[in-house]
Design a protein around this motif. Sequence first.
Motif, PDB file in Angstrom:
ATOM      1  N   VAL B 207     -13.489  44.704   1.913  1.00 43.48           N
ATOM      2  CA  VAL B 207     -13.835  45.588   1.447  1.00 43.48           C
ATOM      3  C   VAL B 207     -13.773  46.596   1.677  1.00 43.48           C
ATOM      4  O   VAL B 207     -14.476  46.916   3.114  1.00 43.48           O
ATOM      5  CB  VAL B 207     -14.859  44.861   0.786  1.00 43.48           C
ATOM      6  CG1 VAL B 207     -15.917  45.643   0.169  1.00 43.48           C
ATOM      7  CG2 VAL B 207     -15.354  43.674   0.319  1.00 43.48           C
ATOM      8  N   ALA B 230     -24.249  49.593   2.777  1.00 44.66           N
ATOM      9  CA  ALA B 230     -24.942  48.153   2.331  1.00 44.66           C
ATOM     10  C   ALA B 230     -24.342  47.301   1.477  1.00 44.66           C
ATOM     11  O   ALA B 230     -24.409  46.100   1.556  1.00 44.66           O
ATOM     12  CB  ALA B 230     -25.556  49.079   0.911  1.00 44.66           C
ATOM     13  N   MET B 231     -22.664  47.642   1.222  1.00 41.15           N
ATOM     14  CA  MET B 231     -22.276  46.479   1.153  1.00 41.15           C
ATOM     15  C   MET B 231     -21.039  45.904   2.294  1.00 41.15           C
ATOM     16  O   MET B 231     -20.688  44.949   1.951  1.00 41.15           O
ATOM     17  CB  MET B 231     -20.415  47.493   0.037  1.00 41.15           C
ATOM     18  CG  MET B 231     -21.323  47.795  -1.320  1.00 41.15           C
ATOM     19  SD  MET B 231     -19.346  48.700  -2.625  1.00 41.15           S
ATOM     20  CE  MET B 231     -18.919  47.341  -2.366  1.00 41.15           C
ATOM     21  N   GLY B 232     -21.552  46.075   3.208  1.00 43.50           N
ATOM     22  CA  GLY B 232     -20.482  45.374   4.268  1.00 43.50           C
ATOM     23  C   GLY B 232     -19.202  46.104   4.365  1.00 43.50           C
ATOM     24  O   GLY B 232     -18.606  45.414   4.365  1.00 43.50           O
ATOM     25  N   VAL B 264     -11.383  43.682  -2.194  1.00 49.36           N
ATOM     26  CA  VAL B 264     -12.288  43.984  -3.022  1.00 49.36           C
ATOM     27  C   VAL B 264     -11.541  46.021  -2.550  1.00 49.36           C
ATOM     28  O   VAL B 264     -11.761  45.408  -1.472  1.00 49.36           O
ATOM     29  CB  VAL B 264     -13.228  44.308  -3.177  1.00 49.36           C
ATOM     30  CG1 VAL B 264     -14.261  45.848  -4.018  1.00 49.36           C
ATOM     31  CG2 VAL B 264     -13.612  42.741  -3.748  1.00 49.36           C
ATOM     32  N   MET B 266     -12.751  49.917  -3.706  1.00 46.86           N
ATOM     33  CA  MET B 266     -13.388  50.419  -4.820  1.00 46.86           C
ATOM     34  C   MET B 266     -12.734  51.752  -4.474  1.00 46.86           C
ATOM     35  O   MET B 266     -12.638  52.720  -3.413  1.00 46.86           O
ATOM     36  CB  MET B 266     -14.901  50.557  -4.113  1.00 46.86           C
ATOM     37  CG  MET B 266     -15.381  49.491  -3.911  1.00 46.86           C
ATOM     38  SD  MET B 266     -16.799  48.825  -5.412  1.00 46.86           S
ATOM     39  CE  MET B 266     -17.707  50.131  -5.346  1.00 46.86           C
ATOM     40  N   MET B 316     -25.445  53.317  -6.651  1.00 51.71           N
ATOM     41  CA  MET B 316     -25.663  51.701  -6.350  1.00 51.71           C
ATOM     42  C   MET B 316     -26.012  51.786  -4.809  1.00 51.71           C
ATOM     43  O   MET B 316     -26.632  50.196  -4.501  1.00 51.71           O
ATOM     44  CB  MET B 316     -23.861  51.841  -6.610  1.00 51.71           C
ATOM     45  CG  MET B 316     -23.584  50.866  -6.188  1.00 51.71           C
ATOM     46  SD  MET B 316     -21.596  50.118  -6.520  1.00 51.71           S
ATOM     47  CE  MET B 316     -21.345  48.557  -5.704  1.00 51.71           C
ATOM     48  N   ILE B 320     -28.564  47.600  -4.728  1.00 55.43           N
ATOM     49  CA  ILE B 320     -28.012  46.434  -3.604  1.00 55.43           C
ATOM     50  C   ILE B 320     -28.807  47.184  -2.140  1.00 55.43           C
ATOM     51  O   ILE B 320     -29.379  46.108  -2.112  1.00 55.43           O
ATOM     52  CB  ILE B 320     -26.349  47.174  -3.173  1.00 55.43           C
ATOM     53  CG1 ILE B 320     -25.242  47.582  -3.752  1.00 55.43           C
ATOM     54  CG2 ILE B 320     -26.183  46.330  -1.879  1.00 55.43           C
ATOM     55  CD1 ILE B 320     -23.999  47.241  -2.974  1.00 55.43           C
ATOM     56  N   LEU B 323     -32.149  44.611  -3.738  1.00 55.54           N
ATOM     57  CA  LEU B 323     -32.070  43.778  -4.170  1.00 55.54           C
ATOM     58  C   LEU B 323     -31.242  42.841  -2.978  1.00 55.54           C
ATOM     59  O   LEU B 323     -31.246  41.599  -2.822  1.00 55.54           O
ATOM     60  CB  LEU B 323     -30.190  43.215  -4.396  1.00 55.54           C
ATOM     61  CG  LEU B 323     -29.748  44.098  -6.518  1.00 55.54           C
ATOM     62  CD1 LEU B 323     -28.609  43.711  -6.484  1.00 55.54           C
ATOM     63  CD2 LEU B 323     -31.379  42.796  -6.501  1.00 55.54           C
TER      64      LEU B 323
END
Lengths: 263, 324
Positions: B207, B230-232, B264, B266, B316, B320, B323
């Motif tokens: 990612v 946060a997304m790794g 992914v 971004m 964002m 995250i 969550l």
Amino acid sequence: MEILVCVKRVPDTAENEIEVKSDGTDIERDDLVYSVNEWDNYAVEEAIQIRDNVGGSVTVVTVGDDESEEVLRREMAMGADNGVLLSDSAFEGSDGRGVAAILKAQADAGNYDLILCGAQADDGAGQVGGMLAAMLDWPYASLVNHIEIVDDKKIKVGREIEGGNQELNEIELPCVLSIQTGINEPRYVGIRGIRKVASVEIPVKGASDLGLDPATVGEAGAKVKRLDYFVPELGEGAEILEGSMEEKIEKLIELLKAKGGLK
Amino acid sequence: MAQIFAYIVHKGGVIDDTAAELAVAAKKIDASSAVTAIVTGSGADLDTVCQEAAKLYPEVWKFDNQALAYPNAEVIRKLLVDVLPKDAVFLVPHDTFGMDLGPGLSIKLDVPYVPDVIEIEAADGSTFKMVRQEFSGMAHTHVACDLGSGGVITPRPGVFQPEEGAAEAGGKVTDKSGEAGDLSARRRFLEVVEAEVGDVDITKADVLVSIGRGIEDEENIELAEELAEAMGAVVSCSRPIVDAKWMEKSRQVGTSGQTVKPKVYMAMGISGSFQHLGGIKGSPFMVAVNKNPKAPIFQVADVGIVEDILEFMPEMTEKIEELQ
Ligand SMILES: Cc1cc2nc3c(=O)[nH]c(=O)nc-3n(C[C@H](O)[C@H](O)[C@H](O)COP(=O)(O)OP(=O)(O)OC[C@H]3O[C@@H](n4cnc5c(N)ncnc54)[C@H](O)[C@@H]3O)c2cc1C
Ligand SMILES: Nc1ncnc2c1ncn2[C@@H]1O[C@H](COP(=O)(O)O)[C@@H](O)[C@H]1O
């Protein structure tokens, strides 16, 4: 070292939404913000640094209309010694080859050791530098990201090639180089610098001053003719997420989870 | 119609993908023409390259010479001016070699030059209509050009995709090395300096949070780093970020940077130039966030969001973290 740098005034793509006119003859030019072609700024900075190291002078030149004078002034505020505007109604509609032929006439009139261009300009062609070199019968290197002055006969240049690798060459003077972004950090030009050169006289030369046959340049001499601008029929394109910022983020997070983009 | 030639780019005995793409582009100029591939180089690898080229082209001209060991465009231009027929249509990819060779070659051959072409249509007799992009891909244009007395065209790499399973051309290789004239030039190749390896290998990341000029300021990079954490994910970038010395060259995605194959991607504040997209392989799920709804990146992304990344990224990140 006598250095000529070719610069172009272009719509700033970072500042504008480029829109095609409904009849396709042009882009919407009202309210466009113009600036110096990004690559040319690096070329002028490089020329100034070379002059400061080994002596000589830097001349900036552009082929354009009256309004193009502003980019010459900006580059002179950066530190270029002279500016020349090449302007004539006969130059209108020139293709890359025409622009190169006009610049060649300026090069012939001077006594330059080095000519710098940008790697590409707003039409994304990347052609004027290489054409100019071939017309002058001088050696050429494109996408230059490093210059080292060896002596007054030759220089060493780095060319950027695929994958971030660099190709080193030795090239004889006089030569033409096209400059790639990132070769240096172009200096900032403040309002004060611009004011200092505001009243400097910038000579304007037309076809007859340059000894150019109008039939070889402009629309008449062009071998490649732009027919229109258009907006292509697009395929699917992206799915645009709508809603408030929060809603968009929530939707995106769901999608990312499904695609393995979130752990 | 003039005879068509295609220059074969190769490295280490392997032919480039553009070799097959130029054959597709040539067919659009003249479907019946027997296109000739030009292979230049030196040493044992060259025959392998010629064999591969012969699978794509009915004719292959081989030029083997020590002076051609490295593709120096100034040397190859001299060779081509000597060996090409007067009205040749010559194709070379719009890569760092084609950009070096094409413009000057067109002047020496006294023929039109059409750079970075993405489509070719027959128009009227020997006149062709070709599609190009201007203003970093924000506008398309048709250009007209008469190829009747020859031309130099640089098709954009990756655009003219060959059909899968096309029949092999079974071409004939002719050694033309003897026809080369004087190959001295006033530009001499010295060496290739390999790109530096950075601290993070973006080519291995699943990612990527990739930032472009839309990040506006060096201090804002933190926002991308926080989102990536946060997304790794790993942070990569477009070229202007490296030019500004805000990130290392090893983080740059694109033809003059790294080729990445994430799951992914971004794209945050990236316009979507072909040189940037050229570094993204393996069709990742692509998300584009850009404040300009007309940004070209939205044509290639899977999901698009029209927002200011400087507001979007911290929100964002926060969401995250909530969550987790
Ligand atoms: C030979 C050659 C090789 C090249 N190689 C590479 C390469 O390897 N990699 C590469 O990336 N480029 C490469 N380039 C450069 C390339 O042509 C483009 O100039 C570059 O990719 C543009 O980067 P960008 O999209 O970040 O910037 P821009 O084109 O300036 O786009 C910035 C985008 O951000 C948006 N934006 C601005 N502010 C915000 C905000 N606050 N929020 C949201 N969106 C915002 C704008 O709408 C715009 O779409 C190369 C060029 C050449 C000539
Ligand atoms: N009208 C012009 N006047 C002066 N220089 C130009 C002009 N057009 C192009 N150039 C030079 O050629 C480079 C490449 O432009 P292009 O070939 O149009 O992509 C630019 O970066 C400039 O250095």
